[in-house]
Design a protein around this motif. Structure first.
Motif: not given
Length: 239
Positions: A14-31
Motif C-alpha cells: 500500500c505504501n513505501v516510505k523511505i526514511q533515515s534511521h539514526k545509529m548512535g550519536q552521528k551515524h545515520t543509515v537508510p531505512a
C-alpha cells in the motif's frame, strides 16, 4: 504474539516510505517502512488472540455445507459468518509489535529478483473482518536492511500486488543443564592406590621423649623423622 505468514501469500504494497534511521550519536543509515495489506483466512486471528476468531465469527451450517459442495474450491474457514459484534466493531487496531522478523517479496519465476529484508519490526496492525471467513490484515514492516538498489526496487512496487512470506523470529530454547560427569578414579579399576611417602617438607622431626613405637627417644628429642600421623600417635603415647 507471534505473527507470521507461512508460505507464499497474495498481498498489496500500500505504501513505501523511505526514511533515515539514526545509529548512535552521528551515524545515520537508510531505512524503509512498508505498509502491507494481506487478505487471509480468519484463522489468522488466533495468532493475535486465541479467542478473537470466536468473538468475531460464528459457524453457519447452511453456508458451510454450500462451500463443501463446490469441488476444487478450498473452504476459507469453518466459521464464515460474522457475528453482530464483528459487523458492528468494524476495523480493529491491534497495539502490538514483533521484532526480528524476515520479509520475503517474490518476483518472477526464476527467483533472481526476489527481495529478502531481515531484522524487521512488524507493528501498526489493523484487522478488518469480512463476511465469508476472510480477514484483511494491515501491518507495517520497518527495517534498515536496505541499500539504494533495494529502495529503488521497492519504490517501483508501490501500490502493486505482490507475493510475500513473513517469518517470525526463531525461538531460542535454553539448553538443558547436563549433570556433572563422573570423575575417573586414579589407578587401574579394582586397585587401591597406595599412599606415597610424604615429601621432606611434609615430614616432622620427633620432638617428644618417646618414639612412635613407644620406646624411649635417646636422641634427646628431635633426630627421628616422623610423619604427621606418627607424630600424633607419639603424642598420645606420652599423655
Amino acid at each position: 504474539m507471534r505473527f507470521e505468514i507461512a508460505g507464499k501469500a497474495k498481498a498489496k504494497l500500500c505504501n513505501v516510505k523511505i526514511q533515515s534511521h539514526k545509529m548512535g550519536q552521528k551515524h545515520t543509515v537508510p531505512a524503509v517502512a512498508l505498509r502491507i495489506m494481506a487478505t487471509m483466512s480468519n484463522t489468522v486471528l488466533t495468532q493475535f488472540d486465541k479467542l478473537l476468531k470466536g468473538f468475531l465469527y460464528e459457524k453457519n451450517g447452511a453456508a458451510a455445507a454450500k462451500q463443501q459442495v463446490l469441488d476444487g474450491v478450498e473452504v476459507v474457514s469453518d466459521m464464515p459468518q460474522l457475528r453482530e459484534a464483528g459487523s458492528k466493531l468494524g476495523e480493529l487496531h491491534w497495539k502490538d509489535e514483533q521484532t526480528g522478523s524476515t520479509l520475503h517479496i517474490y518476483q518472477g519465476v526464476t527467483g533472481d529478483g526476489n527481495i529478502k529484508l531481515r531484522d524487521g519490526k512488524v507493528h501498526g496492525f489493523k484487522l478488518v473482518p469480512k463476511e465469508g471467513g476472510t480477514t484483511q490484515v494491515f501491518f507495517t514492516f520497518f527495517t534498515t536492511d536496505v541499500d539504494a538498489e533495494i529502495l529503488g526496487e521497492l519504490a517501483v512496487l508501490h501500490q502493486h500486488d505482490i507475493d510475500i512470506e513473513l517469518s517470525a523470529p526463531e525461538i531460542v530454547k535454553d539448553k538443558p543443564l547436563l549433570p556433572d560427569e563422573p570423575q575417573e578414579p586414579t589407578g587401574a579399576p579394582g586397585n587401591v592406590t597406595k599412599l606415597q611417602k610424604p615429601a621432606a617438607k611434609d615430614q616432622l622431626k620427633n620432638p617428644l621423649p618417646v618414639n612412635a613405637d613407644g620406646s624411649k627417644n635417646e636422641g634427646g628429642g628431635g633426630d627421628e623423622v616422623l610423619t604427621p600421623e606418627q607424630a600424633l600417635a607419639a603424642s598420645h603415647a606420652t599423655s
